[in-house]
Design a protein around this motif. Sequence first.
Motif, mmCIF file in Angstrom:
data_model
loop_
_atom_site.group_PDB
_atom_site.id
_atom_site.type_symbol
_atom_site.label_atom_id
_atom_site.label_comp_id
_atom_site.label_asym_id
_atom_site.label_seq_id
_atom_site.Cartn_x
_atom_site.Cartn_y
_atom_site.Cartn_z
ATOM 1 N N LYS A 1 -8.614 -4.435 3.453
ATOM 2 C CA LYS A 1 -8.761 -4.607 4.899
ATOM 3 C C LYS A 1 -8.719 -3.281 5.667
ATOM 4 N N GLY A 2 -7.931 -2.337 5.140
ATOM 5 C CA GLY A 2 -7.800 -1.075 5.853
ATOM 6 C C GLY A 2 -8.804 -0.035 5.425
ATOM 7 N N VAL A 3 -8.859 0.271 4.117
ATOM 8 C CA VAL A 3 -9.754 1.317 3.604
ATOM 9 C C VAL A 3 -11.220 0.902 3.729
ATOM 10 N N VAL A 4 -11.527 -0.337 3.292
ATOM 11 C CA VAL A 4 -12.917 -0.819 3.322
ATOM 12 C C VAL A 4 -13.453 -0.850 4.750
ATOM 13 N N ASN A 5 -12.600 -1.276 5.717
ATOM 14 C CA ASN A 5 -13.031 -1.384 7.119
ATOM 15 C C ASN A 5 -12.718 -0.124 7.926
ATOM 16 N N SER A 6 -12.188 0.907 7.267
ATOM 17 C CA SER A 6 -11.829 2.179 7.940
ATOM 18 C C SER A 6 -10.895 1.932 9.115
ATOM 19 N N ASP A 7 -9.951 0.996 8.942
ATOM 20 C CA ASP A 7 -9.005 0.637 9.996
ATOM 21 C C ASP A 7 -7.700 1.419 9.776
ATOM 22 N N THR A 8 -7.595 2.591 10.431
ATOM 23 C CA THR A 8 -6.428 3.476 10.230
ATOM 24 C C THR A 8 -5.142 2.826 10.694
ATOM 25 N N ASN A 9 -5.167 2.153 11.850
ATOM 26 C CA ASN A 9 -3.964 1.493 12.372
ATOM 27 C C ASN A 9 -3.427 0.449 11.395
ATOM 28 N N TYR A 10 -4.312 -0.318 10.793
ATOM 29 C CA TYR A 10 -3.893 -1.341 9.812
ATOM 30 C C TYR A 10 -3.233 -0.679 8.596
ATOM 31 N N ILE A 11 -3.860 0.448 8.158
ATOM 32 C CA ILE A 11 -3.305 1.174 6.998
ATOM 33 C C ILE A 11 -1.894 1.666 7.307
ATOM 34 N N ILE A 12 -1.722 2.268 8.533
ATOM 35 C CA ILE A 12 -0.409 2.814 8.913
ATOM 36 C C ILE A 12 0.632 1.690 9.049
ATOM 37 N N ASN A 13 0.267 0.609 9.746
ATOM 38 C CA ASN A 13 1.199 -0.507 9.948
ATOM 39 C C ASN A 13 1.621 -1.149 8.626
ATOM 40 N N THR A 14 0.623 -1.378 7.767
ATOM 41 C CA THR A 14 0.939 -1.980 6.454
ATOM 42 C C THR A 14 1.744 -1.007 5.601
ATOM 43 N N GLY A 15 1.450 0.300 5.732
ATOM 44 C CA GLY A 15 2.220 1.328 5.012
ATOM 45 C C GLY A 15 3.682 1.312 5.409
ATOM 46 N N PHE A 16 3.944 1.165 6.744
ATOM 47 C CA PHE A 16 5.323 1.082 7.214
ATOM 48 C C PHE A 16 6.022 -0.178 6.665
ATOM 49 N N LYS A 17 5.250 -1.256 6.583
ATOM 50 C CA LYS A 17 5.807 -2.490 5.986
ATOM 51 C C LYS A 17 6.242 -2.246 4.535
ATOM 52 N N MET A 18 5.365 -1.518 3.805
ATOM 53 C CA MET A 18 5.673 -1.209 2.400
ATOM 54 C C MET A 18 6.946 -0.362 2.288
ATOM 55 N N ILE A 19 7.080 0.629 3.201
ATOM 56 C CA ILE A 19 8.282 1.483 3.198
ATOM 57 C C ILE A 19 9.528 0.643 3.477
ATOM 58 N N LEU A 20 9.433 -0.260 4.476
ATOM 59 C CA LEU A 20 10.566 -1.122 4.831
ATOM 60 C C LEU A 20 10.954 -2.027 3.665
ATOM 61 N N VAL A 21 9.955 -2.645 3.030
ATOM 62 C CA VAL A 21 10.218 -3.518 1.868
ATOM 63 C C VAL A 21 10.847 -2.711 0.735
ATOM 64 N N THR A 22 10.353 -1.479 0.531
ATOM 65 C CA THR A 22 10.901 -0.612 -0.532
ATOM 66 C C THR A 22 12.356 -0.255 -0.256
ATOM 67 N N ILE A 23 12.663 0.075 1.014
ATOM 68 C CA ILE A 23 14.050 0.417 1.394
ATOM 69 C C ILE A 23 14.972 -0.773 1.161
ATOM 70 N N ILE A 24 14.532 -1.961 1.609
ATOM 71 C CA ILE A 24 15.342 -3.176 1.403
ATOM 72 C C ILE A 24 15.559 -3.419 -0.089
ATOM 73 N N GLY A 25 14.466 -3.277 -0.858
ATOM 74 C CA GLY A 25 14.558 -3.455 -2.313
ATOM 75 C C GLY A 25 15.526 -2.466 -2.939
ATOM 76 N N GLY A 26 15.471 -1.201 -2.471
ATOM 77 C CA GLY A 26 16.372 -0.166 -3.007
ATOM 78 C C GLY A 26 17.825 -0.465 -2.715
ATOM 79 N N ILE A 27 18.108 -0.897 -1.466
ATOM 80 C CA ILE A 27 19.492 -1.199 -1.070
ATOM 81 C C ILE A 27 20.063 -2.354 -1.903
ATOM 82 N N VAL A 28 19.275 -3.435 -2.005
ATOM 83 C CA VAL A 28 19.782 -4.602 -2.763
ATOM 84 C C VAL A 28 19.914 -4.276 -4.251
ATOM 85 N N THR A 29 19.052 -3.393 -4.774
ATOM 86 C CA THR A 29 19.133 -2.997 -6.182
ATOM 87 C C THR A 29 20.433 -2.247 -6.467
#
Length: 574
Positions: free
Chosen positions: A42-70
Motif C-alpha cells: 500500500k505504501g511503496v507500490v502507491n508511493s504513499d510516504t505518509n502511510y509508510i511513516i505511519n505504519t512504520g511508527f506502528k511497527m516500532i510501537l508493536v516492537t517496543i511492546i513486544g520487547g517489554i513483555v519479553t
Amino acid sequence: MLKLLKGLSRYKGTIILIFALVFIQSLSDVYLPNLMSDIVDKGVVNSDTNYIINTGFKMILVTIIGGIVTVTASYFSSKVAMGFGRDLRNKVFEKVENFSLAEFNQIGTASLITRTTNDITQIQQVLMIMLRMMLYAPMVAIGASIMAIKKDAKLSLIILVAMPILIVSIALILKRAVPLFKSMQKNVDNLNRVLRENLIGVRVIRVFNKVEVESKRFEGASFNLCDVAIKANQTITLLMPLMMLVINISILAVVWFGGVRIENGSMQVGDLIAFIQYLAQIMFALMMLSMMFVMIPRASASATRINEILDMNQTLKDKEDALKETNMKGYVEFKNVSFSYEKDSEKVLSDISFISKPGETTAIIGGTGSGKSTLVKLIPRFFDTTEGEVLVDGVNVKDLNANYLREKIGYVPQKAILFSGSIFENLKYGKDDASIEDVEKAIEIAQAKGFVDNMENKEETIISQGGTNVSGGQKQRLSIARAIIKKPEIYIFDDSFSALDFKTDKELRKSLVDETKEATVILVAQRVSSVVDATRIIVLDEGRVVGIGTHKELLDTCDIYKEIVSSQLSKEEM
C-alpha cells in the motif's frame, strides 16, 4: 516430570501472568509481518510516504511492546524456575535428612549429591524454557500458519508438507537421545563417587603410591562420561542441520512458486515478503520446540531420579501416635534383638538381651566385625531391629518420636565428625543455648583444654572442612565435649577413645565418672583398659553374646574375653 511440576501450584498467579505476557509477545511477533506487507503493497507500490511513516511508527510501537513483555516474561520465568528449584532442593534435603542408614547405603552419597545439585539444575533450566516457550512457540506457529493461509492458501501447502517432515525427524532423534541422557546422569554419579573417594582418601593414596592408579580410574570414569555425552550431543546436533535444510528448501519453494503467482497476478510482492517471514516464524517456533524437547529427556531422567528419593519408603518413619514423653529417664533395654541389613540376609546380631540403667556403664567389647557398632546404632534408631525390641524408658523406640528419642541421647560416633566453623559453633551442636562457660567446662571434661588453649583464638578457632586442621585424637575429644555439653540421659560412646593415648584415655574416663553418674553410659571399646571398671561388660562374637558380667567374672567364665585381655594386658595387670 509431571509429578514434580505439581509443586508449581504455589506459583499459579505468576505463571498466569507469564502466559499473559507471552500471549501478548506472540501476537506482536505475528502482527509485524502483516504491517510489513502493508508498507510494501500500500505504501511503496502507491508511493504513499505518509502511510509508510505511519505504519512504520506502528511497527516500532508493536516492537517496543513486544520487547517489554519479553523481558518481563523472562524475569518472572527465571523467578519461578529458581524458586521451584529451591523448593525442590529443600524438599529433597529434608527427605534425605530423615533417611535411615540403610536408605543412604541403597542410593549412595555420591548419587545423592548429584541428584540434589546437577539433577535439580537440569529441571530448573527446562522449566525456565517451558514457561517461555511452551505457550509462545505453539501460538506463534498456529498464528503464523493462519496468517500465511490468509495471505495465500495454495502457497501454504508447502508448510503442510514441511511440518510433518520436521516433526517425524524430531521424534526419531529424541527416541535415540533419551536413553543416552539417562546413561549420562549415571556416569555423572560414578564420576562424583570416584572423585569423592579420591579426595577423602588422598593421604592413603599417596602413602601407598597409588596416585597413578587412581588417576587412571578417574580418567576412566571421566572418559565414560565423555563418550556418552558425545554420543548424546551428536544425536541432538543432527536436529539443527536437518531443520535448516527443511527451512531453506521451504523458503526456496515459497520464493519459486510465489514468484510464479506474482507474475500471474494471484499474489502481491508484500504478501510474498510477509509469507516468507511467517514461514520463518513457523520453522523458528518448531526449532524452539525441538530444543525444548531436546532438554526434556535429560530433565525427565533427572526427574525420575529425584522422584526415586521423594517416593522412597522411609523405614524409620514416626508413627502418627508416636510418644513425645515417657515416665522414666535413661533406661535402655534390649529384648531378644536380632538384626540383618537386608531381608533374608545373614544376621549381624542374634538374640541380644540386656538392661542398662542410669548410673550404670555397659561396655561392649569383641573382635572386629562382631556387631558392636551396629548394636549401639539401634538405640537412636539409625536402623530398626529385624526381630525383638529395643526399649528406651520402657517404650519401644519404634513407638517414640524420633526427635524426642534422640534428644535423650548424646552420641559420639566411631569416626569423629566436625563441621566447618569455630570450635564454639561445633560444640553448640549439642546445646543451642550453650554459654561460653558451658563450652569451656565440656572442653575441660573432655581433656581438650590443653590443645584448645594453645590455639590462637581458643574456642573461636575455625575448624576447616572435615576437621583437617586438628588431629584424630583432638577430633575425638571435641566430639566427646559436644556430647557432654548436651547433658543427655543416655551416653553412647562408639569406640570414641581409640585415637587417644593411654594417659589421656584414663584421665578422660576419670573425669566422665562425675559427669555421667546420673546418666546411662553405653560404651563400645577395643581396649580392655577402657571397660574394666564398667558395671557390666557384654562380649560379642559374630553377633552373639558370649558373656555378660564384670571384668573379674568374665575372666573366670568367658574364654573369648580372657583371650582379648591376655592379648592386651600382662598377668599382673589382669
